[in-house]
Design a protein around this motif. Structure first.
Motif, short mmCIF file in Angstrom:
data_model
loop_
_atom_site.label_atom_id
_atom_site.label_comp_id
_atom_site.label_asym_id
_atom_site.label_seq_id
_atom_site.Cartn_x
_atom_site.Cartn_y
_atom_site.Cartn_z
N GLY A 98 33.36 42.48 50.74
CA GLY A 98 33.23 41.10 51.21
C GLY A 98 32.01 40.91 52.08
O GLY A 98 31.29 39.91 51.94
N VAL A 157 42.03 42.34 46.93
CA VAL A 157 41.64 41.06 46.32
C VAL A 157 42.06 39.90 47.22
O VAL A 157 41.29 38.98 47.49
CB VAL A 157 42.28 40.91 44.92
CG1 VAL A 157 42.13 39.49 44.42
CG2 VAL A 157 41.65 41.89 43.95
N VAL A 160 39.81 39.46 50.36
CA VAL A 160 38.40 39.11 50.18
C VAL A 160 38.03 37.70 50.68
O VAL A 160 37.07 37.56 51.43
CB VAL A 160 37.99 39.31 48.70
CG1 VAL A 160 36.74 38.55 48.36
CG2 VAL A 160 37.79 40.79 48.43
N PHE A 162 39.14 35.84 52.99
CA PHE A 162 39.08 35.73 54.45
C PHE A 162 37.81 36.37 54.99
O PHE A 162 37.16 35.81 55.87
CB PHE A 162 40.31 36.38 55.07
CG PHE A 162 41.58 35.70 54.70
CD1 PHE A 162 41.92 34.49 55.30
CD2 PHE A 162 42.42 36.21 53.73
CE1 PHE A 162 43.09 33.83 54.96
CE2 PHE A 162 43.59 35.56 53.38
CZ PHE A 162 43.91 34.38 54.00
N LEU B 59 31.28 42.96 44.47
CA LEU B 59 32.50 42.19 44.69
C LEU B 59 32.87 41.40 43.44
O LEU B 59 34.05 41.32 43.07
CB LEU B 59 32.34 41.26 45.89
CG LEU B 59 33.58 40.41 46.20
CD1 LEU B 59 34.77 41.29 46.46
CD2 LEU B 59 33.34 39.52 47.39
N PHE B 62 34.39 43.68 41.00
CA PHE B 62 35.73 44.05 41.46
C PHE B 62 36.74 42.93 41.21
O PHE B 62 37.83 43.16 40.66
CB PHE B 62 35.65 44.39 42.96
CG PHE B 62 36.98 44.60 43.61
CD1 PHE B 62 37.80 45.64 43.23
CD2 PHE B 62 37.40 43.75 44.62
CE1 PHE B 62 39.03 45.82 43.84
CE2 PHE B 62 38.62 43.93 45.24
CZ PHE B 62 39.44 44.97 44.84
N LEU B 63 36.35 41.70 41.60
CA LEU B 63 37.27 40.57 41.41
C LEU B 63 37.53 40.33 39.94
O LEU B 63 38.64 39.97 39.54
CB LEU B 63 36.70 39.31 42.05
CG LEU B 63 36.77 39.22 43.56
CD1 LEU B 63 36.22 37.90 44.04
CD2 LEU B 63 38.21 39.38 44.04
N ALA B 66 40.00 43.15 38.86
CA ALA B 66 41.30 43.22 39.53
C ALA B 66 41.99 41.87 39.61
O ALA B 66 43.17 41.80 39.95
CB ALA B 66 41.12 43.78 40.94
N PHE B 67 41.29 40.78 39.31
CA PHE B 67 41.89 39.47 39.53
C PHE B 67 41.69 38.50 38.37
O PHE B 67 42.66 37.96 37.83
CB PHE B 67 41.32 38.88 40.83
CG PHE B 67 41.88 37.56 41.22
CD1 PHE B 67 43.19 37.46 41.68
CD2 PHE B 67 41.12 36.42 41.16
CE1 PHE B 67 43.71 36.25 42.04
CE2 PHE B 67 41.64 35.19 41.53
CZ PHE B 67 42.94 35.11 41.97
N LEU B 440 38.56 29.04 59.62
CA LEU B 440 39.81 29.71 59.99
C LEU B 440 39.84 29.91 61.49
O LEU B 440 39.23 30.81 62.01
CB LEU B 440 39.89 31.06 59.30
CG LEU B 440 39.99 31.04 57.79
CD1 LEU B 440 39.75 32.40 57.23
CD2 LEU B 440 41.33 30.53 57.36
#
Lengths: 284, 441
Positions: A98, A157, A160, A162, B59, B62-63, B66-67, B440
């Motif tokens: 990330g 996953v 990521v 955040f 990334l 990876f995403l 895995a996603f 956040l």
């Protein structure tokens, strides 16, 4: 008492206090359900409410038996161990990938920036049950279902988005002339990253990491689908406990988790202050 | 430019070559290393894009694995029907020539094909899985397939097979069986989506609604929608005053109050759900309190759990911080001078708030409402624990089909509908707020 200007009408004064009473009630609604768990967890009986002894503050009404149950039960202990083994590794993965991606995304010329960002935020938006079923089928196909690494990857996953959000937010205020200055003084890109950029974005990285950690530590849906019975985590155990026979041990576990979240929150607040100080952002 | 003072010209560096300009006496402007400035700049830009891309690539990869691919794979299941044509390849091919509308059973060659196909399916142990697949469309058929291997053993392939099949199980002599197999001959089917919309193929080739008492999904989608909207509205009503209060306080107080909002945000979802489960029980704290005050008699304790009230109360509490935080981040940017100006021009408190402050807080309302709604519509844990039967959401039904009824195709179709709904709202959110503006805490 608030200082009202002399022209304030009675109605305005009444509203001033009325509004605060309303807000107080809403704050009560927000916090009370979490706080009430704590005394209930010291209940000496198997009930879920305040016994007359507890209300009289009689020491006999309180006990640590639910905590003892938690510490002595092999199932709870295994669940705790599983949670502790999964969350940090998932966090590490999410933070590494990330942070790199957030640095890439914060540069000025990034092709397909919006699309890439949308993909990276999507694990937060897609309903968990959909991610869980998708991973369940696909991970079964490639032999990851029911394995430790399957859960770790799935939780990474989830963490990521955040990390991306918090690190991108810190990078908004990042002064790129610092990296150029470092390069002009002879540092290579790797050294510049670790010596100049990293210390400055560290608060964002850590708070992203905390979010990723708590996400993994608190996650139930995906672990129920991707994991096997041996990998039961703390929240999963709580979920089955709440579903089947609700035992007050859950209250003890819940209290421990509340304390944990208070600790994390404190760390985060300290980090935020530090970040504002370093970056010279005056709190507005 | 400061570059002139740096005597390091011999080392070509992408960042620097772009900024160092030298005018050649004639021809294009040249960079420090003697290349045309334009080409040099273009090269620097290319490198910058490449490095940005390389940083995001791990990334993204990876995403993807895995996603994204898992979800795509699941969505394909909602139309996947390969099991029927692949388990009964000859039968489905032969059935292509059969005219169902004539009202006659398929001819003998179809039964011969079925005999061979079932023999192979039984050897591969696929016959029960095929049976459960067909059972979704024709309830009761799975037992026919489960008993097929035994029935096949008793048959004599040299005699006419049609009668033998019908003798073994009457289902083989029914038009409905063959119509169903024929309808499911393709590699893909819209059947799961039809079921998800409470519809089924009609005998005339069109679609029709299933009988009244079997229509559950439209109602479930509607309930998910209505409860999510209720929760969104409640969080807005409760969150707006809080955000307004925090935004109007001096920094120190505001930080303190913000921590009260962040504490529930950081507390485990399971903890908050279990505390509501404890509080709302009939022998729980809330009922005890109401009985003690005297609002409710001991005999008529309120039922607030295992129904939709439990879901709404617990989820409003859980999602409230997601409304307050975006509202607050917008409200703290509203300059207080505007409201003061309105008042100095003669507006009373209400007018000043409603005509001046409120319109400026609308972006926060939009951001908070969309966020809460997106999160609410896909909720699973809380409805499963406190929702009983009339407080569950579509997610709970998806989980039911995955782990209990094993009708994965239908689960995938329901998931696809939910996912499309969420993505549309996400897209609106992106257009309204911008995903890179999510904050956040």
């Amino acid at each position: 008492m608030a200082d009202f200007p002399s022209y304030t009408s009675t109605g305005q004064k009444a509203w001033h206090y009325g509004f605060r009473v309303i807000c107080g009630a809403i704050f009560f609604f927000l916090v009370a359900p979490i706080v009430v768990i704590i005394p209930l967890s010291f209940n000496a009986t198997m009930f879920f409410t305040f016994t007359p002894e507890m209300l009289r503050l009689d020491p006999a009404g309180y006990s640590l038996r639910h905590y003892r149950d938690f510490l002595e039960s092999p199932e709870w202990q295994r669940a705790l161990r599983n949670s502790i083994q999964i969350a940090p590794v998932a966090t590490l993965l999410a933070v590494t990938f990330g942070t790199l991606a957030a640095i890439g995304l914060s540069q000025r010329h990034v092709p397909f920036k919006r699309a890439i960002m949308a993909v990276m935020i999507s694990p937060m938006i897609v309903p968990l049950i959909i991610s869980a079923t998708g991973m369940f089928f696909f991970y079964s196909k490639i032999g990851l279902q029911g394995t430790y690494w399957g859960i770790v990857l799935a939780h990474a996953v989830l963490g990521v988005p955040f990390v991306i959000i918090t690190v991108t937010a810190t990078l908004v205020g990042f002064d790129n002339s610092l990296t150029r200055a470092s390069a002009s003084l002879g540092a290579g890109p790797v050294r510049t990253f670790f010596k100049v950029q990293m210390p400055l974005i560290l608060p964002g990285v850590i708070s992203g990491g905390l979010f990723a950690f708590i996400t993994s530590f608190d996650e139930v849906v995906i672990v129920m689908f991707v994991g096997s019975a041996q990998q039961q985590t703390l929240p999963w155990r709580m979920f089955t406990g709440l579903r089947e026979q609700i035992s007050p041990t859950i209250l003890a576990v819940a209290t421990i988790l509340v304390v944990l979240s208070i600790l994390l929150l404190t760390v985060l607040e300290l980090l935020r202050r530090r970040s504002e100080r370093i970056r010279g952002v005056t709190p507005a | 430019m400061a570059d002139q003072t740096v005597p390091l010209h011999t080392v070509p560096h992408p960042g620097r070559s772009a900024t160092e300009e030298r005018a050649a006496p004639d021809g294009p402007m040249l960079a420090a290393d003697g290349r045309p400035l334009k080409a040099s700049l273009a090269r620097a830009l290319r490198r910058q894009k490449l490095s940005a891309f390389l940083l995001t690539a791990p990334l993204l990869a990876f995403l993807l694995v895995a996603f994204v691919i898992p979800i795509g794979d699941m969505l394909l299941r909602s139309v996947d029907n390969r099991i029927v044509p692949e388990t009964l390849p000859r039968t489905t091919q032969m059935l292509g020539h059969w005219d169902a509308r004539a009202g006659d059973l398929p001819p003998e060659p179809v039964f011969e094909a079925l005999y061979v196909d079932l023999q192979e399916a039984a050897d591969a142990r696929m016959h029960t899985r095929l049976g459960s697949r067909l059972n979704y469309d024709l309830p009761g058929i799975s037992s026919v397939f489960r008993g097929a291997p035994r029935a096949l053993q008793a048959m004599d392939p040299d005699q006419p097979l049609r009668e033998q099949f019908i003798d073994a199980n009457r289902a083989w002599g029914e038009m409905q069986t063959w119509q169903t197999i024929r309808a499911l001959s393709g590699h893909y089917t819209a059947g799961y989506f039809l079921s998800a919309a409470d519809m089924r193929p009609a005998a005339d080739g069109g679609v029709e609604l299933v009988p009244e008492r079997q229509r559950i999904y439209a109602q479930l989608f509607l309930r998910t929608l209505v409860l999510s909207l209720t929760i969104t509205a409640l969080t807005l009503i409760l969150g707006y005053p809080i955000a307004y209060l925090i935004a109007s306080q001096p920094l120190r107080t505001a930080n303190l109050l913000l921590i009260l909002v962040l504490l529930p945000f950081w507390t485990s979802l399971l903890v908050r759900t279990s505390s509501w489960k404890v509080l709302l029980q009939q022998q729980g704290v809330v009922n005890d309190l109401l009985v003690w005050i005297g609002i409710v008699s001991d005999a008529n304790r309120l039922v607030m759990m295992n129904n939709w009230i439990g879901t709404v109360v617990a989820m409003t509490h859980i999602l409230l911080p997601f409304m307050i935080l975006p509202l607050f981040s917008v409200m703290k940017t509203i300059p207080p001078t505007y409201v003061r100006a309105a008042k100095s021009l003669g507006a009373n408190d209400w007018t000043a708030f409603w005509r001046v402050y409120f319109p400026q807080s609308i972006p926060g309302i939009g951001a908070g409402a969309v966020l809460v709604f997106i999160l609410a519509i896909g909720y699973y844990i809380t409805p499963a624990l406190v929702g009983g039967t009339d407080g569950i959401f579509i997610s709970n039904r998806i989980a039911f089909h995955i782990s209990t009824s094993l009708n994965w195709g239908l689960a995938a179709a329901l998931g696809a509908i939910l996912l499309v709904a969420v993505l549309v709202i996400f897209w609106v959110y992106d257009r309204m707020v911008g995903i890179d503006n999510v904050k956040l805490g």
